[in-house]
Design a protein around this motif. Sequence first.
Motif, PDB file in Angstrom:
ATOM      1  N   HIS A  66      36.437  22.200  10.546  1.00 13.67           N
ATOM      2  CA  HIS A  66      35.529  22.576  11.617  1.00 13.67           C
ATOM      3  C   HIS A  66      35.384  21.452  12.629  1.00 13.67           C
ATOM      4  O   HIS A  66      35.038  20.327  12.257  1.00 13.67           O
ATOM      5  CB  HIS A  66      34.143  22.918  11.053  1.00 13.67           C
ATOM      6  N   LEU A  67      35.621  21.757  13.876  1.00 16.45           N
ATOM      7  CA  LEU A  67      35.429  20.798  14.957  1.00 16.45           C
ATOM      8  C   LEU A  67      34.285  21.215  15.879  1.00 16.45           C
ATOM      9  O   LEU A  67      34.025  20.550  16.883  1.00 16.45           O
ATOM     10  CB  LEU A  67      36.725  20.643  15.764  1.00 16.45           C
ATOM     11  N   GLU A  68      33.617  22.293  15.532  1.00 13.19           N
ATOM     12  CA  GLU A  68      32.467  22.786  16.293  1.00 13.19           C
ATOM     13  C   GLU A  68      31.276  22.923  15.349  1.00 13.19           C
ATOM     14  O   GLU A  68      31.449  23.265  14.170  1.00 13.19           O
ATOM     15  CB  GLU A  68      32.762  24.159  16.919  1.00 13.19           C
ATOM     16  N   PRO A  69      30.067  22.673  15.822  1.00 10.09           N
ATOM     17  CA  PRO A  69      28.892  22.852  14.965  1.00 10.09           C
ATOM     18  C   PRO A  69      28.571  24.319  14.758  1.00 10.09           C
ATOM     19  O   PRO A  69      28.943  25.170  15.580  1.00 10.09           O
ATOM     20  CB  PRO A  69      27.775  22.154  15.746  1.00 10.09           C
ATOM     21  N   THR A  70      27.883  24.632  13.678  1.00  7.02           N
ATOM     22  CA  THR A  70      27.410  25.998  13.458  1.00  7.02           C
ATOM     23  C   THR A  70      26.098  26.161  14.208  1.00  7.02           C
ATOM     24  O   THR A  70      25.025  26.265  13.621  1.00  7.02           O
ATOM     25  CB  THR A  70      27.215  26.267  11.954  1.00  7.02           C
ATOM     26  N   ASP A  71      26.189  26.192  15.542  1.00  2.98           N
ATOM     27  CA  ASP A  71      24.992  26.189  16.379  1.00  2.98           C
ATOM     28  C   ASP A  71      24.624  27.563  16.916  1.00  2.98           C
ATOM     29  O   ASP A  71      23.666  27.707  17.659  1.00  2.98           O
ATOM     30  CB  ASP A  71      25.164  25.207  17.541  1.00  2.98           C
ATOM     31  N   SER A  72      25.391  28.576  16.555  1.00  2.00           N
ATOM     32  CA  SER A  72      25.041  29.939  16.966  1.00  2.00           C
ATOM     33  C   SER A  72      25.781  30.902  16.064  1.00  2.00           C
ATOM     34  O   SER A  72      26.711  30.526  15.339  1.00  2.00           O
ATOM     35  CB  SER A  72      25.426  30.188  18.435  1.00  2.00           C
ATOM     36  N   ASP A  73      25.390  32.151  16.132  1.00  2.00           N
ATOM     37  CA  ASP A  73      26.040  33.168  15.305  1.00  2.00           C
ATOM     38  C   ASP A  73      27.440  33.509  15.803  1.00  2.00           C
ATOM     39  O   ASP A  73      28.171  34.243  15.143  1.00  2.00           O
ATOM     40  CB  ASP A  73      25.188  34.438  15.272  1.00  2.00           C
ATOM     41  N   ASP A  74      27.822  32.971  16.986  1.00  2.00           N
ATOM     42  CA  ASP A  74      29.147  33.245  17.533  1.00  2.00           C
ATOM     43  C   ASP A  74      30.225  32.352  16.928  1.00  2.00           C
ATOM     44  O   ASP A  74      31.414  32.598  17.108  1.00  2.00           O
ATOM     45  CB  ASP A  74      29.145  33.043  19.056  1.00  2.00           C
ATOM     46  N   VAL A  75      29.820  31.292  16.242  1.00  2.00           N
ATOM     47  CA  VAL A  75      30.781  30.352  15.683  1.00  2.00           C
ATOM     48  C   VAL A  75      31.414  30.941  14.430  1.00  2.00           C
ATOM     49  O   VAL A  75      30.718  31.480  13.564  1.00  2.00           O
ATOM     50  CB  VAL A  75      30.094  29.012  15.352  1.00  2.00           C
ATOM     51  N   ASN A  89      29.326  17.019  14.442  1.00  2.00           N
ATOM     52  CA  ASN A  89      29.838  17.984  15.415  1.00  2.00           C
ATOM     53  C   ASN A  89      28.787  18.350  16.450  1.00  2.00           C
ATOM     54  O   ASN A  89      29.103  18.587  17.630  1.00  2.00           O
ATOM     55  CB  ASN A  89      30.308  19.250  14.692  1.00  2.00           C
ATOM     56  N   THR A  90      27.529  18.431  16.030  1.00  2.00           N
ATOM     57  CA  THR A  90      26.448  18.748  16.958  1.00  2.00           C
ATOM     58  C   THR A  90      26.318  17.657  18.023  1.00  2.00           C
ATOM     59  O   THR A  90      26.151  17.952  19.211  1.00  2.00           O
ATOM     60  CB  THR A  90      25.120  18.896  16.188  1.00  2.00           C
ATOM     61  N   VAL A  91      26.414  16.404  17.593  1.00  2.00           N
ATOM     62  CA  VAL A  91      26.363  15.292  18.557  1.00  2.00           C
ATOM     63  C   VAL A  91      27.540  15.372  19.519  1.00  2.00           C
ATOM     64  O   VAL A  91      27.382  15.214  20.746  1.00  2.00           O
ATOM     65  CB  VAL A  91      26.357  13.943  17.818  1.00  2.00           C
ATOM     66  N   GLU A  95      22.016  26.053   8.656  1.00  2.00           N
ATOM     67  CA  GLU A  95      21.512  27.212   9.374  1.00  2.00           C
ATOM     68  C   GLU A  95      21.919  27.157  10.837  1.00  2.00           C
ATOM     69  O   GLU A  95      21.766  26.124  11.490  1.00  2.00           O
ATOM     70  CB  GLU A  95      19.991  27.248   9.274  1.00  2.00           C
ATOM     71  N   PRO A  96      22.475  28.231  11.428  1.00  2.00           N
ATOM     72  CA  PRO A  96      22.776  28.227  12.855  1.00  2.00           C
ATOM     73  C   PRO A  96      21.525  27.909  13.670  1.00  2.00           C
ATOM     74  O   PRO A  96      20.438  28.391  13.383  1.00  2.00           O
ATOM     75  CB  PRO A  96      23.256  29.664  13.115  1.00  2.00           C
ATOM     76  N   GLN A  97      21.722  27.075  14.686  1.00  2.00           N
ATOM     77  CA  GLN A  97      20.592  26.576  15.436  1.00  2.00           C
ATOM     78  C   GLN A  97      20.098  27.608  16.457  1.00  2.00           C
ATOM     79  O   GLN A  97      20.860  28.359  17.024  1.00  2.00           O
ATOM     80  CB  GLN A  97      20.989  25.286  16.142  1.00  2.00           C
ATOM     81  N   ASN A  98      18.821  27.553  16.702  1.00  2.00           N
ATOM     82  CA  ASN A  98      18.190  28.459  17.639  1.00  2.00           C
ATOM     83  C   ASN A  98      18.429  27.986  19.062  1.00  2.00           C
ATOM     84  O   ASN A  98      18.264  26.815  19.380  1.00  2.00           O
ATOM     85  CB  ASN A  98      16.687  28.506  17.333  1.00  2.00           C
ATOM     86  N   ASP A  99      18.831  28.883  19.972  1.00  2.00           N
ATOM     87  CA  ASP A  99      19.145  28.507  21.356  1.00  2.00           C
ATOM     88  C   ASP A  99      17.963  27.843  22.050  1.00  2.00           C
ATOM     89  O   ASP A  99      18.127  26.910  22.827  1.00  2.00           O
ATOM     90  CB  ASP A  99      19.588  29.747  22.153  1.00  2.00           C
ATOM     91  N   ILE A 100      16.745  28.313  21.773  1.00  2.00           N
ATOM     92  CA  ILE A 100      15.565  27.727  22.420  1.00  2.00           C
ATOM     93  C   ILE A 100      15.376  26.289  21.955  1.00  2.00           C
ATOM     94  O   ILE A 100      15.111  25.385  22.744  1.00  2.00           O
ATOM     95  CB  ILE A 100      14.314  28.569  22.100  1.00  2.00           C
TER      96      ILE A 100
END
Length: 479
Positions: free
Chosen positions: A160-169, A111-113, A27-32
Motif C-alpha cells: 500500500h502506497l496510499e492511506p486508508t483515508d476513505s471508502d474509495d481506497v 502514508n497519511t503524512v 479505520e477509514p478517516q472521516n473527510d470532515i
Amino acid sequence: MKTKLKIIFAFILAFAGSSCGSWLEVEPQNDITLEDYWKSKKDIRLALNTSYSQLRGQVNTLFLWGEIRGGFLKDGPDSNTDYERILRLEILEGNDVAKWGGIYKVINYANTVLKYAPTVRSSDLSLGKKELNAYLAEAYFLRSLSYFYLVRTFKDIPFHLEPTDSDDVDIFLEKTPEKEVLAKLIEDLEWAERYIPKNLESAEYNHGFATQAAVQALLADIYLWDEQYDKCIEKCDKIINRSAFVLVEIWDNIFEEGNTVEGIFEIPFDRDRNQKNSLKKVLGETDNPIFTVPEEVMELYRSRDRRKNVTFASLSGGDDGDEATAIINKYYSGSLYNNEDANWIVYRYADILMMKAEALVEKGEFFEAQELVEQIRERAGLGVRVLPEDVERSEDIILEERALEFAYEGKRWFDLLRMAKRNDFKRKDNLIDILTKNVDPGDVPKWRSLLSDPMSYYLPIHFDELEKNLNLKQNPYYE
C-alpha cells in the motif's frame, strides 16, 4: 541516568481509533476530520509522532520475527503455545506470531503524512519546501523500515502506497513480489537521504528520530539483502567517514543507558512517561521464563568475551547435576526484566561495520573485511580471527561474529536467511540444520525434506487476513 526522548502521543484523530474490519486494522478517516486537521506543520509533526509511537508498540513483534526461528531460543517453563509450535516447525496460519496488522498501522500513518503533508503549505506559510521534504523523508523511512521487515518475514506482501483515508481506497490488494517492493523502498530512501536532516536539535533526538545516518543504515541493509554489495559498501562508508559514530568502549552501556554514540536508530522507552518496553511479555519472568538459552549458544562465547555476562544471566548452576538454565539479559542487565525503559536498538555502528565486512567478503576482499571484524572483536576483549580467502568459510565466520554481537537484537533469523538465499538458496542446508534442532530426532528426515522448499522459511499469512481480503493467496508452503 539515561537521557530519554520525549515522543508526543497527543495525535487524536478519527483514524487512530479501532478497526472497522479492514485487513489493515485502520479505520477509514472521516473527510470532515481531514479537512479540519491538516492546517499547520504541527499537525504533520504529530502525525509522524503517531507513526513512531505505533512502531514502539511493535517491538515484541520485531523480536519474535527476528529471533524465534534463529536457533538461539528454546522454550522455557512458561512457554507460549504459539512460540512452541514455531520452535517445533508446526506453524499454522492461525499462529498469532504471523499477525502483521500492527506493522501495517505504522505504514498507514506514514502514508497519511505522505499524502496530506504537502497540502499544509497552502494554510501554513511558514512551512518551507525544505522543511516539508524533511517531514516526507521521515515518513519514507518509517514506511520503508516497516515494509523491509514484512518482505523478510513474508516475502511477497500487499503493498500500500496510499492511506486508508476513505471508502474509495482499495484495501484488498493482491501481493506484490518482493523484488518490486525492494526497488520502491530503495527509490524512496535514496530520495529521503537527500532531504532528511543529518543532525537534529539534541543528541537524544538523533537516536529516536530518523536522520540521514538512519536512512543510510536502512539502505545498506536493503542493498545487502538484495545482493547489491557495492551499494551497501557505499552507504556504510558514508556513515563511517562522518566520524559521528564510534564503538562504545563499555559494551554494557549500549543497552543499559541507550542513546550512546554507537546508536544510529533506536526505539526509545521511558517508564516514567508510561512508555514501557513490553519485551517482558515475550521473555517472561526471571523465575518462570517463556524462553531460555540453549547451552550450545552460551558455549559460542569465550569466557573472556565481555559480551557474555551482559547477553545472558544464569538462573541455576546445575549444582545437583541438573542442566544449568540461562535467560536473555541483554536489555535488562541492570535489573533482570524490570528495566522497562531499555531502548530497542534497530541500527548501531557495529552493524554498519559488520554489514560492510559481509559485503566485502562477497566481493572477495577478505583482508579489508577482516580489519572491520577485528574492531568488533577487540572491543569484546578477543583476539584476531583470520578470514580465509574462501567466500563460504568467511561467510560462516561473519555469521558467527554477527550472532555473538547482535544476539537477541532481532537480527539473527534475517542474517541466517540472507546467507542461505544467496545464489538461489545454495546454502540452505545450514538453515535447515538450525531449524531442525528443536524437532523430535525421529522426525528430522521428514522435516529436512519439507524444508527443502524455500517458501518454508517465510511465515504464513494469518487466516484473519485471508478472510478479510479474498485477493490474498496463502504462502504455497502452508496450503
